[in-house]
Design a protein around this motif. Structure first.
Motif, PDB file in Angstrom:
ATOM      1  N   MET A 197      71.091  20.408  74.865  1.00  0.00           N
ATOM      2  CA  MET A 197      72.270  20.109  74.080  1.00  0.00           C
ATOM      3  C   MET A 197      72.137  20.237  72.833  1.00  0.00           C
ATOM      4  N   VAL A 198      71.015  19.620  72.104  1.00  0.00           N
ATOM      5  CA  VAL A 198      70.767  19.435  70.573  1.00  0.00           C
ATOM      6  C   VAL A 198      70.971  20.897  70.195  1.00  0.00           C
ATOM      7  N   LEU A 199      70.158  21.703  70.851  1.00  0.00           N
ATOM      8  CA  LEU A 199      69.912  23.068  70.510  1.00  0.00           C
ATOM      9  C   LEU A 199      71.172  23.935  70.262  1.00  0.00           C
ATOM     10  N   LEU A 200      71.972  23.488  71.388  1.00  0.00           N
ATOM     11  CA  LEU A 200      73.439  24.164  71.518  1.00  0.00           C
ATOM     12  C   LEU A 200      74.229  23.512  70.317  1.00  0.00           C
ATOM     13  N   LEU A 201      74.286  22.357  69.891  1.00  0.00           N
ATOM     14  CA  LEU A 201      74.930  21.786  68.981  1.00  0.00           C
ATOM     15  C   LEU A 201      74.565  22.430  67.684  1.00  0.00           C
ATOM     16  N   GLY A 202      73.323  22.501  67.504  1.00  0.00           N
ATOM     17  CA  GLY A 202      72.910  23.060  66.088  1.00  0.00           C
ATOM     18  C   GLY A 202      73.209  24.633  66.079  1.00  0.00           C
ATOM     19  N   VAL A 203      73.147  25.375  66.925  1.00  0.00           N
ATOM     20  CA  VAL A 203      73.449  27.046  66.867  1.00  0.00           C
ATOM     21  C   VAL A 203      74.577  27.052  66.880  1.00  0.00           C
ATOM     22  N   SER A 204      75.902  26.323  67.876  1.00  0.00           N
ATOM     23  CA  SER A 204      76.848  26.590  67.663  1.00  0.00           C
ATOM     24  C   SER A 204      77.794  26.140  66.486  1.00  0.00           C
ATOM     25  N   GLY A 205      77.169  24.982  65.770  1.00  0.00           N
ATOM     26  CA  GLY A 205      77.750  24.693  64.474  1.00  0.00           C
ATOM     27  C   GLY A 205      77.757  25.760  63.669  1.00  0.00           C
ATOM     28  N   PHE A 206      76.412  26.154  63.267  1.00  0.00           N
ATOM     29  CA  PHE A 206      76.159  27.484  62.426  1.00  0.00           C
ATOM     30  C   PHE A 206      76.887  28.651  62.797  1.00  0.00           C
ATOM     31  N   VAL A 207      77.302  28.919  64.059  1.00  0.00           N
ATOM     32  CA  VAL A 207      78.057  29.966  64.488  1.00  0.00           C
ATOM     33  C   VAL A 207      79.532  29.777  64.184  1.00  0.00           C
ATOM     34  N   GLN A 209      80.606  27.752  61.434  1.00  0.00           N
ATOM     35  CA  GLN A 209      80.644  28.123  59.969  1.00  0.00           C
ATOM     36  C   GLN A 209      80.793  29.590  59.697  1.00  0.00           C
ATOM     37  N   ALA A 210      80.001  30.327  60.491  1.00  0.00           N
ATOM     38  CA  ALA A 210      80.276  31.706  60.135  1.00  0.00           C
ATOM     39  C   ALA A 210      81.608  32.372  60.549  1.00  0.00           C
ATOM     40  N   ALA A 214      84.373  34.283  57.985  1.00  0.00           N
ATOM     41  CA  ALA A 214      84.758  35.394  58.367  1.00  0.00           C
ATOM     42  C   ALA A 214      86.431  35.530  58.504  1.00  0.00           C
ATOM     43  N   TRP A 215      86.738  34.162  58.978  1.00  0.00           N
ATOM     44  CA  TRP A 215      88.470  34.175  59.186  1.00  0.00           C
ATOM     45  C   TRP A 215      88.992  34.108  57.768  1.00  0.00           C
ATOM     46  N   ALA A 216      88.405  33.143  56.913  1.00  0.00           N
ATOM     47  CA  ALA A 216      88.900  32.816  55.568  1.00  0.00           C
ATOM     48  C   ALA A 216      88.823  34.162  54.725  1.00  0.00           C
ATOM     49  N   TYR A 217      87.975  34.982  54.835  1.00  0.00           N
ATOM     50  CA  TYR A 217      88.107  36.367  54.153  1.00  0.00           C
ATOM     51  C   TYR A 217      88.611  37.519  54.971  1.00  0.00           C
ATOM     52  N   ASP A 218      89.284  37.306  56.199  1.00  0.00           N
ATOM     53  CA  ASP A 218      89.738  38.226  56.924  1.00  0.00           C
ATOM     54  C   ASP A 218      89.008  39.381  57.322  1.00  0.00           C
ATOM     55  N   TRP A 219      87.935  39.267  57.838  1.00  0.00           N
ATOM     56  CA  TRP A 219      86.962  40.198  58.255  1.00  0.00           C
ATOM     57  C   TRP A 219      87.427  40.823  59.602  1.00  0.00           C
ATOM     58  N   PRO A 220      87.189  41.888  59.917  1.00  0.00           N
ATOM     59  CA  PRO A 220      87.813  42.643  61.277  1.00  0.00           C
ATOM     60  C   PRO A 220      87.098  41.752  62.350  1.00  0.00           C
ATOM     61  N   GLY A 221      88.016  41.487  63.373  1.00  0.00           N
ATOM     62  CA  GLY A 221      87.656  40.486  64.396  1.00  0.00           C
ATOM     63  C   GLY A 221      87.582  39.399  64.224  1.00  0.00           C
ATOM     64  N   ALA A 222      87.987  38.861  63.054  1.00  0.00           N
ATOM     65  CA  ALA A 222      87.540  37.435  62.745  1.00  0.00           C
ATOM     66  C   ALA A 222      88.369  36.218  63.778  1.00  0.00           C
ATOM     67  N   GLU A 223      89.633  36.651  63.981  1.00  0.00           N
ATOM     68  CA  GLU A 223      90.273  35.735  64.852  1.00  0.00           C
ATOM     69  C   GLU A 223      89.658  35.454  66.024  1.00  0.00           C
ATOM     70  N   ALA A 224      89.342  36.576  66.815  1.00  0.00           N
ATOM     71  CA  ALA A 224      88.623  36.458  68.131  1.00  0.00           C
ATOM     72  C   ALA A 224      87.421  35.749  67.917  1.00  0.00           C
ATOM     73  N   PHE A 225      86.594  35.895  66.806  1.00  0.00           N
ATOM     74  CA  PHE A 225      85.408  35.449  66.683  1.00  0.00           C
ATOM     75  C   PHE A 225      85.638  33.986  66.436  1.00  0.00           C
ATOM     76  N   LEU A 226      86.667  33.533  65.655  1.00  0.00           N
ATOM     77  CA  LEU A 226      86.930  32.070  65.600  1.00  0.00           C
ATOM     78  C   LEU A 226      87.092  31.221  66.479  1.00  0.00           C
ATOM     79  N   ILE A 227      88.202  31.804  67.636  1.00  0.00           N
ATOM     80  CA  ILE A 227      88.444  31.294  68.795  1.00  0.00           C
ATOM     81  C   ILE A 227      87.151  31.123  69.595  1.00  0.00           C
ATOM     82  N   PHE A 228      86.355  32.186  69.759  1.00  0.00           N
ATOM     83  CA  PHE A 228      84.994  31.901  70.705  1.00  0.00           C
ATOM     84  C   PHE A 228      84.180  30.987  69.913  1.00  0.00           C
ATOM     85  N   ALA A 229      84.036  30.706  68.600  1.00  0.00           N
ATOM     86  CA  ALA A 229      83.251  30.032  67.992  1.00  0.00           C
ATOM     87  C   ALA A 229      83.616  28.477  67.993  1.00  0.00           C
ATOM     88  N   THR A 230      84.955  28.337  68.038  1.00  0.00           N
ATOM     89  CA  THR A 230      85.669  26.934  68.026  1.00  0.00           C
ATOM     90  C   THR A 230      85.239  26.277  69.344  1.00  0.00           C
TER      91      THR A 230
END
Length: 294
Positions: A197-207, A209-210, A214-230
């Motif tokens: 769980m600690v590993l998932l918390l750390g890795v998912s936190g970095f994901v 933030q990335a 990506a969403w802030a600078y409107d990179w391609p596929g950023a919205e889908a990536f943000l939904i997944f990462a959230t």
């Protein structure tokens, strides 16, 4: 088109999740943790069970025969024991100088790798807590600062790195100890739950933030990536706190409380100790399970 907004001296972006929803979920989580601590810890007497006598003496009998006539510890001694436990045993991992081996009567030296792993994880959570507090106090309302040199960002990244490295070291030690190469399955709800769980918390936190960058600078596929990462970050956080007292991770809280009680009780050792006397059978079968004034 970039979604960034100026919030001098930093660059920000509107939070993809409203802070009010985050606050509501945080309050609900705290209330749930308090309830589960009462239900699983206090009501089931886990907060009062020392490793030496766990499952060996019925708590009502222990309370009636061994504790009722003992002198009270007192607030001053209890407070001193709390701070000693915090700075010596928790933040410095002094609590891991020794631990139980194959049986409760066997005390073994803790391997250096495991102590380092748990020390990194503890400080990872400390830095993550500092980062969350700074973000709540310093970020503009409903906005996220993107600059990596912001104090909240720095503490968050440091905490995440500590958590990931600590979890990986812990899992590598577990892999060798339990010999998973021999075909054994990972104990996902037991001893392996916490490092995974600690590993998932750390890795998912970095994901996450990335994804925000990506969403802030409107990179391609950023919205889908943000939904997944959230969701990738929210689910482990919810599972970690909401299932905490239903997994072996609960020993973290109980062991800290046991150690506070030990420190506070040591000055009342001997005839006044709150632990069962060494003459009590069948608790002391080998002469090693209970030590006077432990």
């Amino acid at each position: 088109m970039a979604r960034t907004v100026a919030c001098p001296p930093y660059t920000c972006v509107d939070s993809p999740v409203d802070w009010f929803a985050i606050d509501v979920l945080a309050i609900a989580t705290i209330l749930w943790i308090l309830f589960t601590f009462w239900y699983k810890g206090v009501r089931a007497y886990n907060v009062a069970r020392y490793p030496q006598i766990h499952m060996m003496v019925a708590y009502p009998e222990w309370e009636r025969k061994l504790l009722r006539e003992k002198p009270k510890i007192g607030a001053g001694r209890a407070i001193a024991a709390f701070f000693r436990t915090l700075f010596v045993d928790v933040l410095a991992m002094g609590i891991l100088k020794c631990e139980y081996g194959k049986s409760e009567s066997e005390v073994v030296k803790t391997r250096t790798a495991k102590r380092v792993a748990k020390l990194l994880i503890v400080w990872g959570f400390v830095f993550a807590g500092i980062a969350t507090t700074l973000a709540y106090l310093m970020f503009p309302h409903n906005k996220i600062v993107l600059d990596l040199y912001h104090p909240a960002r720095l503490f968050g990244m440091l905490g995440g790195v500590f958590m990931v490295i600590g979890a990986l070291i812990w899992l590598s030690v577990r892999y060798k100890e339990v010999n998973y190469r021999g075909g054994r399955w990972w104990d996902l709800t037991g001893a392996d739950y916490l490092p995974i769980m600690v590993l998932l918390l750390g890795v998912s936190g970095f994901v996450l933030q990335a994804a925000i960058l990506a969403w802030a600078y409107d990179w391609p596929g950023a919205e889908a990536f943000l939904i997944f990462a959230t969701h990738f970050h929210a689910v482990p956080i919810a599972a970690f706190f909401w299932l905490f007292f239903w997994t072996k991770a609960d020993h973290i809280i109980y062991r800290i409380l046991w150690r506070i009680y030990d420190y506070a009780d040591k000055e009342l050792a001997g005839a006044n100790t709150r632990l069962p006397p060494t003459t009590l059978k069948p608790l002391n079968k080998t002469g090693k399970e209970i030590q006077p004034g432990y």
